[in-house]
Design an enzyme around this catalytic site. Structure first.
Site, PDB file in Angstrom:
ATOM      1  NE  ARG A  63       0.728   1.564   4.341  1.00 25.10           N
ATOM      2  CZ  ARG A  63       1.787   1.799   4.279  1.00 25.10           C
ATOM      3  NH1 ARG A  63       2.620   2.011   3.140  1.00 25.10           N
ATOM      4  NH2 ARG A  63       2.536   2.062   5.507  1.00 25.10           N
ATOM      5  CD  GLU A  72       3.270   7.983   6.527  1.00 22.62           C
ATOM      6  OE1 GLU A  72       2.872   6.941   6.829  1.00 22.62           O
ATOM      7  OE2 GLU A  72       3.226   8.302   5.372  1.00 22.62           O
ATOM      8  CG  HIS A  73       5.161   7.643  12.176  1.00 19.27           C
ATOM      9  ND1 HIS A  73       5.683   6.544  12.789  1.00 19.27           N
ATOM     10  CD2 HIS A  73       5.949   7.804  11.126  1.00 19.27           C
ATOM     11  CE1 HIS A  73       6.891   6.117  12.022  1.00 19.27           C
ATOM     12  NE2 HIS A  73       7.196   6.982  11.076  1.00 19.27           N
ATOM     13  N   GLY A  85      11.454  -2.959   2.460  1.00 19.28           N
ATOM     14  CA  GLY A  85      12.024  -1.851   3.276  1.00 19.28           C
ATOM     15  C   GLY A  85      12.002  -0.501   2.316  1.00 19.28           C
ATOM     16  N   GLY A 120       8.587   1.182   2.415  1.00 18.77           N
ATOM     17  CA  GLY A 120       7.749   2.052   2.920  1.00 18.77           C
ATOM     18  C   GLY A 120       6.313   1.813   2.218  1.00 18.77           C
ATOM     19  CB  SER A 147       7.262  -5.512   1.163  1.00 20.36           C
ATOM     20  OG  SER A 147       8.445  -5.178   2.122  1.00 20.36           O
ATOM     21  CG  ASP A 161       1.412  -0.694   6.971  1.00 20.59           C
ATOM     22  OD1 ASP A 161       1.008   0.451   6.674  1.00 20.59           O
ATOM     23  OD2 ASP A 161       2.529  -0.812   7.402  1.00 20.59           O
TER      24      ASP A 161
HETATM   25  P1  NG1 Z   1       5.582   0.796   6.900  1.00 18.10           P
HETATM   26  O1  NG1 Z   1       7.100   1.081   7.124  1.00 18.10           O
HETATM   27  O2  NG1 Z   1       5.540   1.413   5.676  1.00 18.10           O
HETATM   28  O3  NG1 Z   1       5.198  -0.667   6.801  1.00 18.10           O
HETATM   29  C1  NG1 Z   1       4.882   1.639   9.647  1.00 18.10           C
HETATM   30  C2  NG1 Z   1       3.721   0.801  10.151  1.00 18.10           C
HETATM   31  C3  NG1 Z   1       2.512   1.629  10.043  1.00 18.10           C
HETATM   32  C4  NG1 Z   1       2.420   3.065  10.225  1.00 18.10           C
HETATM   33  C5  NG1 Z   1       3.683   3.652   9.325  1.00 18.10           C
HETATM   34  C6  NG1 Z   1       3.832   5.163   9.756  1.00 18.10           C
HETATM   35  C7  NG1 Z   1       4.190  -1.454  10.126  1.00 18.10           C
HETATM   36  C8  NG1 Z   1       4.008  -2.808   9.726  1.00 18.10           C
HETATM   37  N1  NG1 Z   1       3.681  -0.518   9.580  1.00 18.10           N
HETATM   38  O4  NG1 Z   1       4.780   1.482   8.095  1.00 18.10           O
HETATM   39  O5  NG1 Z   1       1.416   1.063  10.719  1.00 18.10           O
HETATM   40  O6  NG1 Z   1       2.497   3.421  11.530  1.00 18.10           O
HETATM   41  O7  NG1 Z   1       5.013   3.012   9.463  1.00 18.10           O
HETATM   42  O8  NG1 Z   1       2.785   5.756   9.329  1.00 18.10           O
HETATM   43  O9  NG1 Z   1       4.964  -1.337  11.276  1.00 18.10           O
END
Ligand code: NG1
Length: 541
Positions: free
Chosen positions: A54, A60-61, A182, A184, A187, A241
């Protein structure tokens, strides 16, 4: 409502993709996976589970603070082909014990893995009354290993469906994926969702009674299970995600809210707006850096929430880990049983929060972060209670905790999600609005998000900053990091008729892309189409 639906099971690829063009684009990959499975394991797969990555458009966060976010599933996905092994191997052969797994990956760098879960039993074999209380699977959280995500998905299936007398089948699996690791684009969540679904399907559990509810598992329940599963890999993620990977529908973004319960509603994207992902090529391994980055932010936001609650006179239980979302909910008198407060009201409360955050700053004016000692004192808890509630379940490494900056980011980002969503809804409701004005308005909100991620949440990095700046210079209306950050991808909002020129310009100006061409280039910078969520393909006998 979307979260209450069952997981789709298809027997025809055209039904899965919904249109012929897209089906043809993907058919070769599916066929190759099925053929390769047959070559390696000597029989056809029984199922292929699919889960997409996605892109988070905004928010974000803030999912782990229980604020709504706005991602869309991408076409890139993980596919896992599988078949039970019992039909072809006599039980005396090695690796035939209950639930054992032979896992292979089409990418040669990911080596074949063989593992089996260990049951904790109770009862007597002689009386044929053995009950399994719990299953254990060794998951190495200290290093990045591809099979950890497969095991994480398996863990939840074992412990939700196989406690008692029923045993999981031994299974062969073959994995392939187009979501860059890795970067964002999630995956990891796509792997965990695909693995969870695959183990459910191969054990015939998609239709069975979920946790004694009498019903088959819904998309929302699969999300919850996948979130719990992913914690096994050592990351205390929110649910964005997994929800995007499971619940998304084509052509829309998904507004996902987590409080008081998981809800997802499609948000139409304006015509002429294209989102382009660009990989900074800085690999950020969330699991390995969690104690300095991701998990540290989770703890900072939780500590900030308790201190704010105390300052605002908001009720909070002694052992409760109140979130920043719950603080505003309780402040506004929201009643959990009645569902989320109207979003207009939420906007109003959020706008007021900025004035309340001073209490999170340290007394010494030369720094913004507080020490552990100061943080504990501000929380009003004893040292042992604080450790117990906030630190006993997670490892963090920091000398200072930037509570003020983190909370300021979270509240302003939550507001930006609501603004972004409203712009999309207003545009859909009045088709006569100027498409350019809509795209400009969305781009502005995205740029503000990037500034906040960079300066307040400190989850960007020099390469992401450079890439977002280059994107704006190349004609994007907005550009920001997407996902956890500290590397990985950016997402840029580009007008449809400018996408090609945009991609060309960025690929010529971003240093790490120099020399990349053709497929190599389209691996790192590409326009995305919102795709459908996770599903299972069943091979007919
Ligand atoms: P990424 O790094 O894209 O998988 C992570 C967290 C999300 C969210 C975002 C920041 C996991 C699996 N996913 O995403 O839930 O907190 O960082 O918005 O840890």
């Amino acid at each position: 409502m979307a979260a209450q639906q069952p997981i789709p099971v298809y027997t025809n690829l055209a039904d899965l993709y919904g249109n012929l063009g897209t089906t043809l684009n993907h058919a070769e990959r599916w066929n190759h996976l099925a053929e390769e499975f047959q070559k390696r394991f000597g029989r056809k797969p029984a199922y292929i589970a699919r889960a997409p990555g996605r892109v988070n458009l905004i928010g974000e966060h803030i999912d782990y603070c229980l604020f709504g976010v706005l991602p869309a599933a991408v076409e890139r996905d993980i596919l896992i082909a599988c078949a039970p092994r019992s039909a072809v191997h006599p039980p005396s052969e090695p690796h035939h014990e209950a639930g054992s797994v032979i896992a292979e990956n089409l990418q040669p760098k990911y080596k074949r893995q063989i593992f089996a879960p260990a049951p904790k039993r109770r009862g007597s074999v002689a009386e044929d009354q053995v009950h399994i209380e719990e299953w254990h699977l060794d998951i190495n959280t200290k290093e990045l290993r591809w099979e950890s995500y497969v095991k994480a998905g398996y863990y939840g299936v074992l412990n939700n469906y196989f406690t008692g007398q029923d045993l999981p089948v031994p299974v062969d699996i073959l994995v392939t994926g187009t979501v860059p690791a890795g970067s964002g684009l999630s995956s990891s969540a796509a792997m965990v969702v695909a693995s969870t679904l695959m183990f459910l399907a191969v054990n015939d559990k998609l239709d069975s009674n979920f946790k004694g509810t009498g019903n088959q598992i819904t998309k929302g329940q699969l999300v919850e299970m996948a979130v719990m599963n992913e914690k096994r890999v050592g990351v205390n993620s929110g649910g964005m995600d997994q929800a995007a990977s499971v619940i998304s529908i084509p052509s829309s973004a998904l507004y996902i809210s987590f409080y008081p319960t998981l809800e997802a509603s499609p948000t139409p994207l304006p015509l002429g707006a294209v989102f382009v992902c660009a990989n900074s090529l800085v690999v950020s391994d969330k699991a390995v850096t969690a104690k300095r980055n991701y998990n540290l932010r989770v703890v900072e936001t939780l500590a900030a929430a308790r201190i704010l609650a105390r300052h605002l006179g908001v009720r909070v239980g002694q052992e409760e880990k109140i979130t920043l979302r719950e603080v505003v909910g309780r402040l506004a008198g929201e009643v959990e049983e009645e569902g989320e407060m109207p979003l207009e009201k939420l906007k109003e409360v959020l706008q007021k929060m900025d004035g309340e955050l001073e209490v999170l700053k340290p007394t010494a004016s030369d720094r913004l972060g507080v020490t552990m000692e100061e943080m504990i004192k501000m929380s009003g808890l004893s040292e042992s209670d604080f450790n117990n509630v906030y630190l006993s379940w997670v490892e963090v490494e920091a000398t200072h905790f930037n509570l003020y900056k983190r909370a300021k980011h979270v509240y302003s980002e939550a507001l930006r999600v609501l603004q972004f969503r409203q712009i999309c809804l207003d545009a859909a409701a009045s088709p006569s609005s100027s498409p350019l004005a809509v795209i400009e308005a969305l781009g502005k909100v995205m740029n503000e998000s990037q500034t906040s991620c960079r300066d307040l949440y400190e989850c960007s990095c020099p390469e992401l900053n450079e890439l977002t700046n280059l994107a704006i210079e190349a004609g994007a209306y907005g550009s920001r990091l997407t996902g956890a950050g500290w590397g990985g991808c950016t997402v840029s909002l580009v007008a449809e008729d400018n996408v090609e020129v945009f991609i060309k310009k960025v690929s010529e100006t971003y240093g790490p892309y120099k020399g990349l061409q053709g497929e190599e280039l389209s691996e790192v910078i590409f326009a995305t189409k919102p795709s459908s969520g996770a599903c299972v393909f069943k091979f007919e006998d």
